[in-house]
Design a protein around this motif. Structure first.
Motif, PDB file in Angstrom:
ATOM      1  N   GLU A 123     -31.239   5.704   3.948  1.00  0.00           N
ATOM      2  CA  GLU A 123     -31.890   4.625   3.209  1.00  0.00           C
ATOM      3  C   GLU A 123     -31.071   4.315   1.974  1.00  0.00           C
ATOM      4  N   ILE A 124     -30.872   3.032   1.739  1.00  0.00           N
ATOM      5  CA  ILE A 124     -30.141   2.631   0.556  1.00  0.00           C
ATOM      6  C   ILE A 124     -31.076   1.772  -0.288  1.00  0.00           C
ATOM      7  N   SER A 125     -31.251   2.176  -1.528  1.00  0.00           N
ATOM      8  CA  SER A 125     -32.167   1.450  -2.399  1.00  0.00           C
ATOM      9  C   SER A 125     -31.451   0.295  -3.078  1.00  0.00           C
ATOM     10  N   SER A 126     -32.045  -0.879  -2.936  1.00  0.00           N
ATOM     11  CA  SER A 126     -31.500  -2.043  -3.624  1.00  0.00           C
ATOM     12  C   SER A 126     -32.212  -2.133  -4.975  1.00  0.00           C
ATOM     13  N   PRO A 127     -31.471  -2.449  -6.055  1.00  0.00           N
ATOM     14  CA  PRO A 127     -32.068  -2.362  -7.390  1.00  0.00           C
ATOM     15  C   PRO A 127     -33.233  -3.324  -7.633  1.00  0.00           C
ATOM     16  N   LEU A 128     -34.150  -2.902  -8.512  1.00  0.00           N
ATOM     17  CA  LEU A 128     -35.310  -3.712  -8.912  1.00  0.00           C
ATOM     18  C   LEU A 128     -35.287  -3.885 -10.425  1.00  0.00           C
ATOM     19  N   GLU A 129     -35.870  -4.972 -10.875  1.00  0.00           N
ATOM     20  CA  GLU A 129     -35.867  -5.207 -12.313  1.00  0.00           C
ATOM     21  C   GLU A 129     -37.088  -6.056 -12.648  1.00  0.00           C
ATOM     22  N   LEU A 130     -37.847  -5.646 -13.669  1.00  0.00           N
ATOM     23  CA  LEU A 130     -39.017  -6.437 -14.058  1.00  0.00           C
ATOM     24  C   LEU A 130     -38.566  -7.526 -15.035  1.00  0.00           C
ATOM     25  N   VAL A 131     -38.675  -8.767 -14.591  1.00  0.00           N
ATOM     26  CA  VAL A 131     -38.280  -9.884 -15.456  1.00  0.00           C
ATOM     27  C   VAL A 131     -39.539 -10.453 -16.105  1.00  0.00           C
ATOM     28  N   THR A 132     -39.610 -10.440 -17.412  1.00  0.00           N
ATOM     29  CA  THR A 132     -40.788 -10.984 -18.091  1.00  0.00           C
ATOM     30  C   THR A 132     -40.346 -11.962 -19.162  1.00  0.00           C
ATOM     31  N   ALA A 133     -41.317 -12.682 -19.688  1.00  0.00           N
ATOM     32  CA  ALA A 133     -41.022 -13.693 -20.713  1.00  0.00           C
ATOM     33  C   ALA A 133     -40.316 -13.050 -21.903  1.00  0.00           C
ATOM     34  N   GLU A 134     -40.689 -11.814 -22.221  1.00  0.00           N
ATOM     35  CA  GLU A 134     -40.089 -11.150 -23.378  1.00  0.00           C
ATOM     36  C   GLU A 134     -38.584 -10.980 -23.208  1.00  0.00           C
ATOM     37  N   ASP A 135     -38.171 -10.638 -21.940  1.00  0.00           N
ATOM     38  CA  ASP A 135     -36.732 -10.450 -21.721  1.00  0.00           C
ATOM     39  C   ASP A 135     -35.974 -11.754 -21.885  1.00  0.00           C
ATOM     40  N   GLU A 136     -36.690 -12.844 -21.556  1.00  0.00           N
ATOM     41  CA  GLU A 136     -35.994 -14.125 -21.494  1.00  0.00           C
ATOM     42  C   GLU A 136     -35.804 -14.747 -22.873  1.00  0.00           C
ATOM     43  N   ASP A 137     -36.452 -14.181 -23.887  1.00  0.00           N
ATOM     44  CA  ASP A 137     -36.343 -14.785 -25.214  1.00  0.00           C
ATOM     45  C   ASP A 137     -34.910 -14.764 -25.752  1.00  0.00           C
ATOM     46  N   LEU A 194     -45.094 -18.358 -15.335  1.00  0.00           N
ATOM     47  CA  LEU A 194     -45.259 -17.052 -14.705  1.00  0.00           C
ATOM     48  C   LEU A 194     -45.014 -15.982 -15.772  1.00  0.00           C
ATOM     49  N   ASP A 195     -45.875 -14.962 -15.774  1.00  0.00           N
ATOM     50  CA  ASP A 195     -45.747 -13.962 -16.834  1.00  0.00           C
ATOM     51  C   ASP A 195     -44.707 -12.899 -16.521  1.00  0.00           C
ATOM     52  N   GLY A 196     -44.427 -12.736 -15.261  1.00  0.00           N
ATOM     53  CA  GLY A 196     -43.406 -11.757 -14.929  1.00  0.00           C
ATOM     54  C   GLY A 196     -43.195 -11.682 -13.439  1.00  0.00           C
ATOM     55  N   THR A 197     -42.067 -11.131 -13.045  1.00  0.00           N
ATOM     56  CA  THR A 197     -41.837 -10.907 -11.622  1.00  0.00           C
ATOM     57  C   THR A 197     -41.015  -9.641 -11.455  1.00  0.00           C
ATOM     58  N   VAL A 198     -41.379  -8.878 -10.445  1.00  0.00           N
ATOM     59  CA  VAL A 198     -40.602  -7.688 -10.131  1.00  0.00           C
ATOM     60  C   VAL A 198     -39.417  -8.183  -9.315  1.00  0.00           C
ATOM     61  N   ALA A 199     -38.277  -8.293  -9.993  1.00  0.00           N
ATOM     62  CA  ALA A 199     -37.169  -8.983  -9.358  1.00  0.00           C
ATOM     63  C   ALA A 199     -36.388  -8.067  -8.440  1.00  0.00           C
ATOM     64  N   GLN A 200     -36.342  -8.454  -7.171  1.00  0.00           N
ATOM     65  CA  GLN A 200     -35.422  -7.803  -6.267  1.00  0.00           C
ATOM     66  C   GLN A 200     -34.124  -8.575  -6.378  1.00  0.00           C
ATOM     67  N   GLN A 201     -33.085  -8.000  -5.896  1.00  0.00           N
ATOM     68  CA  GLN A 201     -31.819  -8.705  -5.934  1.00  0.00           C
ATOM     69  C   GLN A 201     -31.410  -8.947  -4.483  1.00  0.00           C
ATOM     70  N   PRO A 202     -31.971 -10.015  -3.856  1.00  0.00           N
ATOM     71  CA  PRO A 202     -31.693 -10.228  -2.429  1.00  0.00           C
ATOM     72  C   PRO A 202     -30.211 -10.410  -2.136  1.00  0.00           C
ATOM     73  N   TYR A 203     -29.516 -11.070  -3.077  1.00  0.00           N
ATOM     74  CA  TYR A 203     -28.081 -11.259  -2.859  1.00  0.00           C
ATOM     75  C   TYR A 203     -27.387  -9.894  -2.788  1.00  0.00           C
ATOM     76  N   ASP A 204     -27.775  -9.019  -3.737  1.00  0.00           N
ATOM     77  CA  ASP A 204     -27.202  -7.670  -3.752  1.00  0.00           C
ATOM     78  C   ASP A 204     -27.548  -6.909  -2.480  1.00  0.00           C
ATOM     79  N   MET A 205     -28.769  -7.172  -2.013  1.00  0.00           N
ATOM     80  CA  MET A 205     -29.213  -6.481  -0.803  1.00  0.00           C
ATOM     81  C   MET A 205     -28.292  -6.830   0.358  1.00  0.00           C
ATOM     82  N   GLY A 206     -27.971  -8.125   0.478  1.00  0.00           N
ATOM     83  CA  GLY A 206     -27.045  -8.582   1.508  1.00  0.00           C
ATOM     84  C   GLY A 206     -25.676  -7.941   1.331  1.00  0.00           C
ATOM     85  N   GLU A 207     -25.244  -7.885   0.059  1.00  0.00           N
ATOM     86  CA  GLU A 207     -23.948  -7.314  -0.240  1.00  0.00           C
ATOM     87  C   GLU A 207     -23.914  -5.835   0.157  1.00  0.00           C
TER      88      GLU A 207
END
Lengths: 321, 321
Positions: free
Chosen positions: B307-321, B276-289
């Motif tokens: 409204e409370i915004s739960s954080p988002l983060e783009l996870v890509t192969a580059e970050d994982e290096d 997978l080249d990337g995913t817009v990562a939600q933090q479901p655990y954080d959302m529950g918290e």
């Protein structure tokens, strides 16, 4: 005593009848006692009404399924009929037609869909399992086409439409009243009228019934139509209760309905069946859902429990035979 | 013929009784969700709070994480959580919530299957004076203290921008959409289109119902009709992982970029593996918290934002290096 042997078999017969007739009811009572002991809030009037309302959709579909199964058939298309007639009702109301027209229209189309099933089974000589498997996907596809895959919402429908699923009469949820009325009507139809006797006869021995002058095709078309109309009633209740017609509504409801019929002691090979048993079967399913929720049992375990209950029901039925 | 007359009479009688009940007793009839008074919020300590949690489906790891976030955070503080699983069925969900209301939970955390059809359940909770917080998806109506969700529009934009940055402007993209009508589907699509309209060439958008196997089917079909796909935006990870399977069997996995949404464990692993080249990562655990934190804020008398915004983060192969 020369007829002791005969007496004995009579006794056995009586016992088997006892099992078949009262088995499900006893199971329901035991279940209710069990859940009540573990969580007393189960037996409160509001929760029992709540349970009955939850069971009403499944019960209505299962009533129709009982007729179909008695003739030796099966109707897998009930969930799709539920969705399509719900969507058509919502659509008609959204078009600006009076809600009553939408409601009658939905029921009418449900009947037509059932009739088409009956037509395939009788005139087309397609096995009921295959015929209704095919129409299950056809009706679902038509629902998705008609709704464009989106739920139909905000169509209003006014008080009358809302009342079908969300109304209370003398403190009793209206779907529960519909369920009891349908039960009373269908009970008379199956156990007190010639139509019921013919239905049982067709399921018992179709050829013999035909020779005896019963219009077997007509009976079969009628039972599939009944099943269609009842699925449409269930669809109306759901659409009203959810305030929207969901294109995916009723998926796998055919399985719940078949389970209720089987738990109620109706034989899948046809010829025998009792509507009261189905009613109890639907209540057992509803009690399991509601009770296990109240006990905080995870839905994963709930599915296992439901499966086990179905197996036990069939085993008891075997013993009864 | 005489028998038939009897039947007709019976039917007529029942219909008349039915009509009578409906019309004559209008004042005994009421609708679910009518009435109900505003109650003052009582202050409760965490250990006295029972939270009712209704999850759309626990079959999806994302919602499993969300549930874990709620349960672990709450139990750490000594609160009790009762979870029910709607298995993606709107009707099951409102029944589940009825059951929780019967249980007299102090507050409901609802992760709706569908924003429109959850409304009656939210209204029932309002009537019972049980406060409601929605997670991940909103409720179209009824009173809700707060919605805790990722900014899906922003997430869709993030995905589209990433495609523009990596593949370049006017790249040929296809979009695999979620469950039609779900707010996540609409919002992620909206965000994606905000950017894609001007900077990308969207060949087609099709629904895979947030489901991995349907994602695979949809991708296979898209590959049949388009040979020039540069990138795929899938509105959740499950469908993205399905799409990757289809691309792999077509030998195109290195040529076509796939971006998912959610950031579940499988997807992160897949990014690490270079599939997978990337995913817009939600933090479901954080959302529950965050949900549980909002519960405590509510019961300690603090005002909770709408409204409370739960954080988002783009996870890509580059970050994982």
């Amino acid at each position: 005593m020369k007829d002791t042997a005969e007496n004995k078999t009579k006794k056995e017969l009586k016992r088997s009848e006892f099992y078949r007739k009262l088995g499900p009811l006893l199971a329901l009572i035991v279940l209710i006692i069990l859940v009540t002991v573990m969580n007393p809030s189960f037996i409160t009037p509001t929760n029992l009404l709540n349970l009955l309302r939850q069971a009403s959709v499944n019960a209505l579909i299962a009533f129709g399924m009982t007729f179909v199964i008695i003739t030796g058939g099966i109707d897998l298309s009930v969930g799709s009929i539920l969705a399509l007639s719900g969507a058509l009702t919502a659509g008609l109301i959204a078009e600006g037609l009076p809600p009553i027209v939408g409601i009658i229209g939905g029921l009418f189309f449900g009947g037509i869909m059932g009739l088409f099933n009956g037509f395939l089974v009788t005139k087309g000589r397609v096995a009921p399992f295959i015929a209704t498997l095919a129409t299950m996907t056809i009706y679902r596809g038509l629902t998705l086409i008609y709704t464009g895959g989106n739920p139909i919402t905000g169509f209003g429908g006014g008080y009358l439409f809302q009342f079908v699923g969300r109304g209370y009469l003398f403190g009793i949820p209206f779907p529960v009243i519909i369920m009891f009325l349908a039960f009373a009507l269908l009970y008379c139809l199956l156990h007190k009228m010639t139509f019921g006797r013919k239905t049982l006869s067709v399921g018992g021995n179709e050829d013999a019934s035909f020779i005896a002058g019963i219009k077997t095709d007509r009976i079969k078309m009628a039972v599939y139509s009944i099943s269609g109309v009842l699925s449409a009633v269930a669809g109306l209740i759901l659409a009203s209760r959810l305030n929207s017609a969901q294109p995916t509504a009723g998926t796998t409801y055919e399985l719940d309905a078949i389970a209720a019929v089987v738990i109620g002691g109706t034989s899948l090979s046809g010829g025998k069946g009792r509507l009261f048993g189905t009613f109890v079967g639907a209540l057992i399913m509803g009690t399991l859902n509601n009770g296990l929720n109240l006990l905080g049992v995870s839905s994963f375990y709930q599915q296992v429990v439901q499966g086990i209950v179905i197996i036990i029901a069939v085993l008891i039925d075997r013993k009864g035979n | 013929m005489k028998r038939f007359g009897l039947k007709k009479q019976l039917l007529l009688m029942v219909t008349m009784i039915f009509a009578f009940i409906l019309t004559a007793c209008g004042n005994a009839a009421r609708l679910e969700g009518e009435g109900g008074d505003e109650g003052e919020t009582e202050e409760l300590a965490p250990e006295d709070i029972t939270i009712g949690l209704s999850v759309s489906t626990l079959n999806n790891p994302f919602f499993g994480q969300l549930e874990k976030g709620v349960v672990e955070t709450a139990e750490e503080q000594g609160s009790t959580v009762q979870t029910v699983d709607a298995q993606d069925d709107t009707a099951t969900q409102i029944n589940d919530i009825d059951d929780l209301i019967q249980q007299d939970v102090d507050i409901l955390l609802i992760n709706p299957v569908d924003s429109d059809s959850i409304v009656p359940a939210v209204e029932s909770a309002n009537d019972a004076n049980i406060p409601v917080i929605t997670l991940d998806r909103s409720s179209s109506d009824g009173e809700v203290i707060t919605l805790i969700a990722s900014d899906n529009v922003e997430g869709g934009e993030m995905a589209a921008k990433y495609i523009v940055d990596s593949v370049g402007e006017d790249a040929n993209v296809v979009q695999i959409e979620g469950v039609p009508g779900a707010s996540a589907t609409n919002e992620r699509g909206e965000g994606f289109n905000n950017v894609a309209e001007d900077q990308l060439n969207v060949l087609e958008s099709q629904s895979g119902n947030f489901n991995r196997s349907e994602g695979l089917d949809v991708m296979e079909n898209l590959l049949q009709s388009h040979s020039d796909i540069d990138a795929v935006f899938s509105q959740n990870d499950e469908m993205a992982l399905g799409a990757i399977e289809a691309l792999e069997s077509a030998g195109l996995d290195d040529d076509v970029m796939v971006i998912g949404f959610d950031g579940n464990d499988d997807a992160i692993q897949s990014v690490e593996d270079g599939d997978l080249d990337g995913t817009v990562a939600q933090q479901p655990y954080d959302m529950g918290e965050l949900g549980v934190e909002a519960v405590y804020d509510h019961f300690s008398g603090e005002t909770v934002e709408e409204e409370i915004s739960s954080p988002l983060e783009l996870v890509t192969a580059e970050d994982e290096d």
